[in-house]
Design a protein around this motif. Structure first.
Motif, mmCIF file in Angstrom:
data_model
loop_
_atom_site.group_PDB
_atom_site.id
_atom_site.type_symbol
_atom_site.label_atom_id
_atom_site.label_comp_id
_atom_site.label_asym_id
_atom_site.label_seq_id
_atom_site.Cartn_x
_atom_site.Cartn_y
_atom_site.Cartn_z
ATOM 1 N N VAL B 124 -42.613 -55.222 22.738
ATOM 2 C CA VAL B 124 -43.286 -56.460 22.544
ATOM 3 C C VAL B 124 -44.239 -57.027 23.873
ATOM 4 C CG1 VAL B 124 -41.702 -57.303 20.685
ATOM 5 C CG2 VAL B 124 -41.456 -57.841 23.075
ATOM 6 N N ARG B 125 -45.362 -57.505 23.447
ATOM 7 C CA ARG B 125 -46.057 -58.032 24.744
ATOM 8 C C ARG B 125 -46.151 -59.663 24.699
ATOM 9 N NH1 ARG B 125 -51.549 -54.799 24.672
ATOM 10 N NH2 ARG B 125 -50.519 -53.109 23.505
ATOM 11 N N PHE B 127 -47.733 -63.374 25.614
ATOM 12 C CA PHE B 127 -48.960 -64.032 25.365
ATOM 13 C C PHE B 127 -48.528 -65.422 25.918
ATOM 14 C CE2 PHE B 127 -49.981 -60.402 22.940
ATOM 15 C CZ PHE B 127 -51.235 -60.317 23.632
ATOM 16 N N MET B 134 -45.686 -60.579 20.705
ATOM 17 C CA MET B 134 -46.495 -59.938 19.757
ATOM 18 C C MET B 134 -46.122 -58.295 19.782
ATOM 19 S SD MET B 134 -50.366 -61.422 19.180
ATOM 20 C CE MET B 134 -50.387 -63.148 19.241
ATOM 21 N N CYS B 135 -45.758 -57.730 18.638
ATOM 22 C CA CYS B 135 -45.313 -56.417 18.790
ATOM 23 C C CYS B 135 -46.587 -55.469 18.160
ATOM 24 C CB CYS B 135 -44.178 -56.082 17.948
ATOM 25 S SG CYS B 135 -43.938 -54.471 17.782
#
Lengths: 504, 216
Positions: B124-125, B127, B134-135
């Motif tokens: 996941v990132r 933000f 968010m994946c």
């Protein structure tokens, strides 16, 4: 007697292969089987042979070490003469093999070949299909890049969903606690020894049974399979209305084999090898993992399953599917073979083909995934900013900065996870927009804690301008009641900009 | 080949078998088979144990890993860090490195999330602007506190157990977190605060006897 004849006799006296080979090549087959529809089985075998040859050639160089595999693949692509071509042949050969095996399966299903006495041939064929898919997956792992790494992660996450022994299964699959060198060597052994060995043995059995039981005759409506009479009827057909397999039917197999190998070579030469994509470094998280073509449809299914259904579905559906395939010849072992009399069978094949095609198509553009770079990479189209107030333009900034664009498109650019917002103001009133932004809902996260009140105000004012010029923004009907003398009070006290141009 | 004698016919084979049914030769053959069964079993046990090795060693996988000085983590921020997995070999290459997110609250409390999405393990990132993880794979989204926001995950992000010793942040890590192998030993953390965001997570996987979500 010439020298080559004497050599042949010397060998034949010791090997004694002439008899069995002649029997196999010249055995009579029904004339109707000398058809272009019957070439996919032999083509699968030819592709298997191609995969073995190219695989052995790749193994001359490949190093199954997590620290080195990626570098070796790069070297094969760029340094070793024609290394890229061998990799490309093996990769494209894999795609072709999966495709041809599936087509072969659909064909023998539609032709009723799985019925008496060929039930076991079908069952072994099901295992051959599973092993072909297993080869495709383990092969993707050996191409040890980011896709391989995270693909293994997905495999482990699925294994981890098995009740009771899931944790042990994950460690058994990975060869340790994480994806690392032990994982790659495990998959190397699977891809190079265990699965191919079994695949070859079962292919041998499969072909042996085709020779012993005869190639399935072309099904005719009304020619019903009965256990008591079928063998006799088939043998009469093969002898009275038959021809020797070689060359009577085999010449078409030969043409198709050459064509399919040529197709693989052309794809390999034209499109080149698969990857490797980025270095398999788990700390590089700016990656969008994607499965290889044979598994794209699984990608779609896993994205669209509701959370509550997912674990039961992942664990039960494959078991049921395999059980159905294995049980088929026992449930429908006799009776009509012709597709003209088996509408359900024809419908099933068409249904599965449509499902497969649409799921694969969806997986090529993944509408369920946020577009990670849309918020910083795709500017708000100018027409959404014209004739807007400063507050609304500030709202457009908020819209970009808070990554809304990753899931919502404007002007056709941006994520497709959520609805496109080009005309959102015609669907939601200002109050509804505020509610949706702050509380989320319908698969949208709540932004209440990530937005300050001024940011929310600006954002919602921008969103209320997103309507075509010919259609006003949605307004709350209760405001008509509150309005006096039929005057509708504005949604808020701030001046509003216009919508998009009419032509939009 | 013509000079060769034909192999014994089916009836002749049956007759030979019948003659030897109770004989010294048959007895020796049976003993031979039994010896092979014993030897086969004797070598199968270590071979199977060898294959199951990674499972038998399971208890050794988790240990405390140093993530560095706590001063490097700013209050209110979520930072991506990297550590070397405690259980590794020299031929692991880059795969020995494991990333994680350290979330620092305003009160200087630390939560360490695994990067692996709780759905199917993709990275996941974070933000920071929208405070969301968010994946990229199947579209899972998590809030800043790790609870599930939307998409296919059925729970929040996995967390590692943390402790601060002599000004350094330690996490208990060592295995890839999955729904079976949690990153932490106790899947139910004694978190006091429960935000309204995690109602859905609670509904799907509550810890026994509590209303706490199974984040961790």
């Amino acid at each position: 007697m010439p020298w080559y004849k004497r050599t042949y006799d010397w060998l034949e006296r010791r090997l004694q292969l002439e008899g069995p080979i002649k029997d196999a090549a010249l055995h009579p087959v029904p004339k109707s089987t000398a058809s272009w529809w019957y070439v996919f089985g032999s083509a699968s075998m030819v592709l298997l042979a191609l995969q073995i040859v190219t695989g052995v050639l790749l193994a001359l160089v490949y190093t199954p070490s997590a620290g080195q595999a990626w570098n070796v693949l790069q070297s094969m692509n760029h340094d070793i003469p024609l290394g890229w071509f061998l990799r490309a042949m093996h990769g494209w050969g894999s795609n072709f093999m999966v495709a041809v095996v599936v087509i072969h399966m659909a064909q023998v299903f539609l032709f009723g070949s799985y019925k008496f006495p060929r039930e076991l041939t079908w069952i072994i064929g099901v295992f051959l299909l599973l092993m072909t898919l297993g080869m495709a997956f383990t092969g993707q792992v050996l191409r040890f890049d980011q896709d391989a790494y995270w693909g293994l992660g997905i495999g482990a996450a699925i294994a981890g969903r098995v009740p009771f022994v899931g944790g042990q299964l994950v460690h058994l699959m990975l060869g340790g606690p994480i994806i690392n060198g032990a994982t790659l060597t495990r998959f190397f052994a699977l891809h190079v020894f265990i699965i191919p060995g079994t695949l070859l043995a079962l292919t041998g059995l499969h072909v042996w049974m085709v020779l012993k039981l005869g190639i399935n005759e072309w099904p005719m409506p009304g020619r019903v399979v009965r256990r008591e009479t079928y063998i006799k009827e088939y043998n009469e057909l093969a002898h009275k209305d038959g021809l020797p397999f070689f060359p009577g039917a085999a010449w078409k197999d030969a043409y198709f084999a050459a064509a399919i190998i040529l197709a693989v070579a052309l794809c390999a030469a034209f499109y080149g090898p698969y990857g490797p994509k980025g270095v398999p470094d788990p700390t590089i998280i700016e990656t969008v993992p994607k499965p290889d073509p044979p598994f794209l449809w699984v990608y779609t299914v896993l994205s669209y399953l509701p959370p509550e259904m997912e674990t039961p579905f992942i664990l039960i559906a494959p078991v049921v599917a395999i059980a159905v395939l294995l049980g088929l010849p026992f449930v429908a072992g006799v009776g009509e073979k012709s597709w003209w009399r088996r509408p359900v069978a024809v419908f099933m094949v068409m249904f599965l083909a449509v499902c497969w095609a649409s799921w694969t198509r969806l997986a090529t553009y993944t509408p369920w995934s946020p577009k990670m770079n849309a918020w910083s990479g795709a500017a708000v189209p100018v027409e959404f900013l014209e004739k807007r107030t400063p507050l609304e333009r500030q709202g457009a900034n908020v819209f970009q900065e808070k990554q809304c664009r990753n899931c919502h498109s404007l002007g056709g650019v941006g994520g497709e996870r959520g609805p496109a917002l080009d005309e959102v103001a015609t669907r939601l009133t200002e109050d509804q927009l505020i509610r949706q932004v702050l509380l989320g809902g319908g698969n949208m996260p709540a932004y209440g804690s990530a937005l300050s009140p001024p940011e929310t105000t600006a954002l919602v004012h921008f969103l209320t301008t997103l309507h075509p010029g010919y259609q006003p923004a949605a307004a709350d009907a209760s405001r008509y009641v509150a309005g006096q003398g039929g005057n509708i009070p504005p949604n808020s006290t701030v001046e509003h900009g216009g919508g998009q141009k009419d032509e939009h | 080949m013509d000079e060769m004698l034909p192999p014994p016919s089916h009836e002749e084979q049956e007759k030979m078998l019948e003659r030897d049914r109770v004989s010294r030769r048959t007895f020796l053959m049976n003993v031979g088979l039994a010896i092979n069964a014993v030897v086969g079993f004797a070598i199968a046990v270590p071979a199977i144990a060898y294959v199951l090795g990674p499972v038998l060693k399971r208890r050794e996988y988790l240990s405390w890993v140093d993530l560095g000085e706590v001063s490097q983590f700013t209050a209110g921020e979520t930072k991506l860090v990297t550590f070397i997995n405690p259980f590794t070999t020299s031929w692991d290459g880059e795969t020995a490195k494991i990333p994680a997110y350290v979330r620092t609250t305003a009160q200087k409390e630390y939560t360490v999330f695994a990067v692996n999405c709780a759905h199917l393990g993709c990275p996941v990132r974070w933000f920071s602007e929208s405070q969301l993880f968010m994946c990229p794979c199947h579209g899972g989204v998590y809030y800043g506190d790790g609870s599930r926001a939307s998409g296919p995950p059925e729970r929040g992000l996995f967390t590692y157990p943390t402790k601060v010793e002599r000004g350094r942040l330690l996490i208990q890590a060592g295995q890839m977190p999955t729904l079976s192998n949690r990153a932490s030993n106790s899947p139910c953390p004694d978190v006091k605060a429960q935000s309204a965001d995690s109602v859905l997570v609670t509904r799907i996987a509550p810890c026994p006897g509590t209303n706490e979500p199974t984040i961790g």
